[in-house]
Design a protein around this motif. Structure first.
Motif, mmCIF file in Angstrom:
data_model
loop_
_atom_site.group_PDB
_atom_site.id
_atom_site.type_symbol
_atom_site.label_atom_id
_atom_site.label_comp_id
_atom_site.label_asym_id
_atom_site.label_seq_id
_atom_site.Cartn_x
_atom_site.Cartn_y
_atom_site.Cartn_z
ATOM 1 N N ASP A 1 0.872 -1.172 0.000
ATOM 2 C CA ASP A 1 0.000 0.000 0.000
ATOM 3 C C ASP A 1 0.912 1.226 0.000
ATOM 4 O OD1 ASP A 1 -1.441 2.287 1.043
ATOM 5 O OD2 ASP A 1 -3.071 0.893 1.458
ATOM 6 N N GLU A 2 0.914 1.956 -1.112
ATOM 7 C CA GLU A 2 1.897 3.028 -1.282
ATOM 8 C C GLU A 2 1.778 4.101 -0.204
ATOM 9 O OE1 GLU A 2 2.138 4.778 -5.189
ATOM 10 O OE2 GLU A 2 3.682 6.189 -4.523
ATOM 11 N N ASP A 3 0.564 4.457 0.166
ATOM 12 C CA ASP A 3 0.398 5.515 1.171
ATOM 13 C C ASP A 3 0.970 5.085 2.521
ATOM 14 O OD1 ASP A 3 -0.803 7.105 -0.703
ATOM 15 O OD2 ASP A 3 -2.830 6.467 -0.183
ATOM 16 N N VAL A 4 0.720 3.836 2.887
ATOM 17 C CA VAL A 4 1.229 3.354 4.177
ATOM 18 C C VAL A 4 2.758 3.271 4.135
ATOM 19 C CG1 VAL A 4 1.136 1.474 5.867
ATOM 20 C CG2 VAL A 4 -0.920 2.075 4.578
ATOM 21 N N LEU A 5 3.285 2.796 3.020
ATOM 22 C CA LEU A 5 4.739 2.703 2.856
ATOM 23 C C LEU A 5 5.390 4.083 2.991
ATOM 24 C CD1 LEU A 5 6.981 0.498 1.495
ATOM 25 C CD2 LEU A 5 6.838 2.195 -0.293
ATOM 26 N N GLU B 1 4.215 6.687 4.420
ATOM 27 C CA GLU B 1 4.034 7.167 5.794
ATOM 28 C C GLU B 1 5.113 6.553 6.708
ATOM 29 O OE1 GLU B 1 1.981 9.351 7.027
ATOM 30 O OE2 GLU B 1 2.263 8.958 9.175
ATOM 31 N N ASN B 2 5.385 5.254 6.536
ATOM 32 C CA ASN B 2 6.426 4.601 7.336
ATOM 33 C C ASN B 2 7.791 5.234 7.072
ATOM 34 O OD1 ASN B 2 4.528 2.883 8.396
ATOM 35 N ND2 ASN B 2 5.165 1.075 7.245
ATOM 36 N N ILE B 3 8.067 5.482 5.795
ATOM 37 C CA ILE B 3 9.356 6.086 5.427
ATOM 38 C C ILE B 3 9.487 7.462 6.082
ATOM 39 C CG2 ILE B 3 10.669 7.075 3.492
ATOM 40 C CD1 ILE B 3 9.633 4.742 1.761
ATOM 41 N N ALA B 4 8.427 8.251 5.967
ATOM 42 C CA ALA B 4 8.468 9.621 6.506
ATOM 43 C C ALA B 4 8.580 9.619 8.029
ATOM 44 C CB ALA B 4 7.219 10.379 6.064
ATOM 45 N N ARG B 5 7.856 8.717 8.677
ATOM 46 C CA ARG B 5 7.874 8.698 10.152
ATOM 47 C C ARG B 5 9.247 8.306 10.671
ATOM 48 N NH1 ARG B 5 3.344 5.066 12.466
ATOM 49 N NH2 ARG B 5 4.003 5.935 14.433
ATOM 50 N N ILE C 1 21.285 5.045 12.100
ATOM 51 C CA ILE C 1 20.381 3.933 12.419
ATOM 52 C C ILE C 1 20.147 3.113 11.142
ATOM 53 C CG2 ILE C 1 18.035 3.364 13.232
ATOM 54 C CD1 ILE C 1 19.791 4.598 15.457
ATOM 55 N N GLN C 2 20.271 1.778 11.295
ATOM 56 C CA GLN C 2 20.232 0.872 10.127
ATOM 57 C C GLN C 2 18.897 0.143 9.951
ATOM 58 O OE1 GLN C 2 23.240 -2.115 10.668
ATOM 59 N NE2 GLN C 2 24.933 -0.720 10.234
ATOM 60 N N ALA C 3 17.823 0.646 10.505
ATOM 61 C CA ALA C 3 16.553 -0.101 10.501
ATOM 62 C C ALA C 3 16.129 -0.497 9.081
ATOM 63 C CB ALA C 3 15.466 0.736 11.142
ATOM 64 N N GLY C 4 15.515 -1.671 8.976
ATOM 65 C CA GLY C 4 15.099 -2.162 7.667
ATOM 66 C C GLY C 4 13.617 -2.495 7.585
ATOM 67 N N SER C 5 13.154 -3.357 8.500
ATOM 68 C CA SER C 5 11.799 -3.928 8.383
ATOM 69 C C SER C 5 10.676 -2.901 8.510
ATOM 70 C CB SER C 5 11.583 -4.991 9.463
ATOM 71 O OG SER C 5 12.568 -5.976 9.399
ATOM 72 N N TYR C 6 10.938 -1.789 9.201
ATOM 73 C CA TYR C 6 9.891 -0.796 9.483
ATOM 74 C C TYR C 6 9.110 -0.395 8.233
ATOM 75 C CZ TYR C 6 12.593 2.836 7.189
ATOM 76 O OH TYR C 6 13.247 3.563 6.237
ATOM 77 N N VAL C 7 9.788 -0.425 7.083
ATOM 78 C CA VAL C 7 9.189 0.134 5.874
ATOM 79 C C VAL C 7 7.980 -0.694 5.401
ATOM 80 C CG1 VAL C 7 10.740 -1.045 4.240
ATOM 81 C CG2 VAL C 7 9.846 1.196 3.671
ATOM 82 N N VAL C 8 8.059 -2.021 5.636
ATOM 83 C CA VAL C 8 6.931 -2.889 5.244
ATOM 84 C C VAL C 8 6.284 -3.578 6.448
ATOM 85 C CG1 VAL C 8 7.594 -3.330 2.847
ATOM 86 C CG2 VAL C 8 8.584 -4.737 4.666
ATOM 87 N N ALA D 1 2.807 0.719 10.687
ATOM 88 C CA ALA D 1 1.692 -0.082 10.161
ATOM 89 C C ALA D 1 2.209 -1.002 9.057
ATOM 90 C CB ALA D 1 0.625 0.848 9.596
ATOM 91 N N PRO D 2 1.634 -2.198 8.932
ATOM 92 C CA PRO D 2 2.078 -3.071 7.841
ATOM 93 C C PRO D 2 1.668 -2.497 6.485
ATOM 94 C CG PRO D 2 0.285 -4.110 9.103
ATOM 95 C CD PRO D 2 0.611 -2.820 9.792
#
Ligand SMILES: Cc1ncc(COP(=O)(O)O)c(C=O)c1O
Length: 370
Positions: free
Chosen positions: A22-26, A28-32, A238-245, A262-263
């Protein structure tokens, strides 16, 4: 102009099993994540091993991240070719053939960096770099207790002194990724363990400074510890990865209020058989949902109470827990168990807005494990 045959379709009309973001959720995760890390005065260097997808890596860089992390030389090659010029390879690169490929990347971008955890590997890198006419940036990889790669805290400064004398290398600082702490269920326990790691790291960085060694980079932290690690002076990035999806493993742990993501990624699967009372069979099995950690979660259809169980290579079992009973042909949306290895099972990700396919992204780094 994209002319993919699936563009414009409802995601529920796609052939399954398939991955949908879901592009909007993705976004949003990137921005947050970017806002949190920048707000703490740190750099974000998201790990591209999660999504293995250049489109997402570019979005992260455009949103302000310093560059990306990758786990393999194959991933580094795709990123550098794809125009991402600030890349950290977070696992030691040891075989001579891979060292040559790493240096070919470093020739294309001076902002490529590698990690080392032994003097022997460092000197092999240094000799090859000098022969290739490049100076390779390196971080000393510190083992925070996971035991996977890295030197113990108390041996980091000694290795750094050796590296500092090597002509082909340019010492930049340290990496310390506490992978064993990311999914500690209790937030408080995770915080306590991360604090201990950060205190040991501070001692190492002090030893670097006393010895006049470069400690300008201290890279670490993941999705589970990002908020905690942002509060410690030791980390610079910070090297976080999974947060994006996100995935079911991360949804299962405790989060400090308001910090959970959010997933954005789901796996769509179709019911193909419903002849038993207690369950129905879906078309996503081991070949499309990687088997690791918390079981996938049923997200939609709303009100469907069911638990997913792997049921062989091509099938999954949806154990029905409520009154709602899906029929053959019905599509079920799952949050996958562990995002990284699941994405690696697919060539493409469908991008959706309001339930319609608006784009299709290739997973360019898929299979680039060597
Ligand atoms: C070295 C390193 N850094 C960062 C990450 C990202 O962690 P996460 O996906 O938990 O955010 C990983 C993931 O395994 C990793 O191996």
């Amino acid at each position: 102009m994209l002319t993919h045959p699936e563009l414009g379709k409802s995601i529920y009309d796609l052939a399954t099993p398939c991955l949908v973001v879901d592009e909007d959720v993705l976004r949003e995760n990137i921005a947050r994540m970017q806002a949190r890390v920048s707000g703490a005065g740190k750099e974000l260097r998201p790990h591209a091993k999660t999504h293995r997808c250049l489109s997402i890596a570019r979005m992260q860089v455009e949103a302000g991240s310093r560059g990306v992390c990758v786990a393999t030389v194959g991933e580094a090659e795709v990123c550098v070719e794809g125009g991402i010029d600030d890349v950290l390879v977070t696992s030691p690169v040891v075989p001579p053939g891979k060292i040559d490929r790493l240096l070919a990347c470093a020739k294309k971008t001076p902002r490529l960096a590698a990690v080392v955890d032994s003097a022997a590997n460092a000197s092999a890198l240094s000799r090859a770099a000098a022969a290739a006419g490049v100076r390779l940036s390196v971080l000393i990889d510190i083992d925070p207790g996971l035991g996977r790669t890295g030197v113990p805290f108390d041996r980091a400064a000694a290795l750094a002194e050796e590296v500092d004398r090597m002509k082909g290398l340019s010492l930049r600082g340290v990496q310390c990724y506490a992978g064993h702490l990311q999914h500690v269920h209790s937030y408080e326990e995770r915080r306590r363990a991360c604090r201990e790691t950060a205190e040991r790291l501070e001692e190492v960085l002090d030893a670097f400074r006393r010895a006049g060694l470069c400690a300008e980079v201290c890279s670490g932290g993941g999705t589970g510890s990002h908020w905690i690690d942002c509060g410690f002076p030791a980390f610079t990035e910070i090297q976080a990865g999974s947060y994006v999806v996100m995935d079911a493993e991360y949804l299962a742990v405790e989060w400090k209020e308001g910090t959970r993501f959010a997933p954005s990624l789901t796996l769509l699967t179709t019911v193909v058989s419903a002849n038993r009372g207690g369950w129905v069979t879906v078309d996503a099995g081991l070949k499309s949902v990687y088997h690791h950690g918390a079981p996938p979660r049923v997200l939609r259809p709303c009100g469907l109470e069911a638990e997913y169980e792997w049921f062989g290579d091509e099938h999954g079992k949806l154990l029905l827990r409520g009154r709602k009973r899906p029929a053959p042909g019905d599509v079920v949306e799952l949050v996958v168990s562990h995002c990284d290895p699941t994405i690696n099972l697919f060539d493409e990700i469908f991008v959706a807005r309001d339930g319609r396919v608006v784009d299709v992204w290739r997973v360019e780094m898929r299979g680039r494990s060597r």
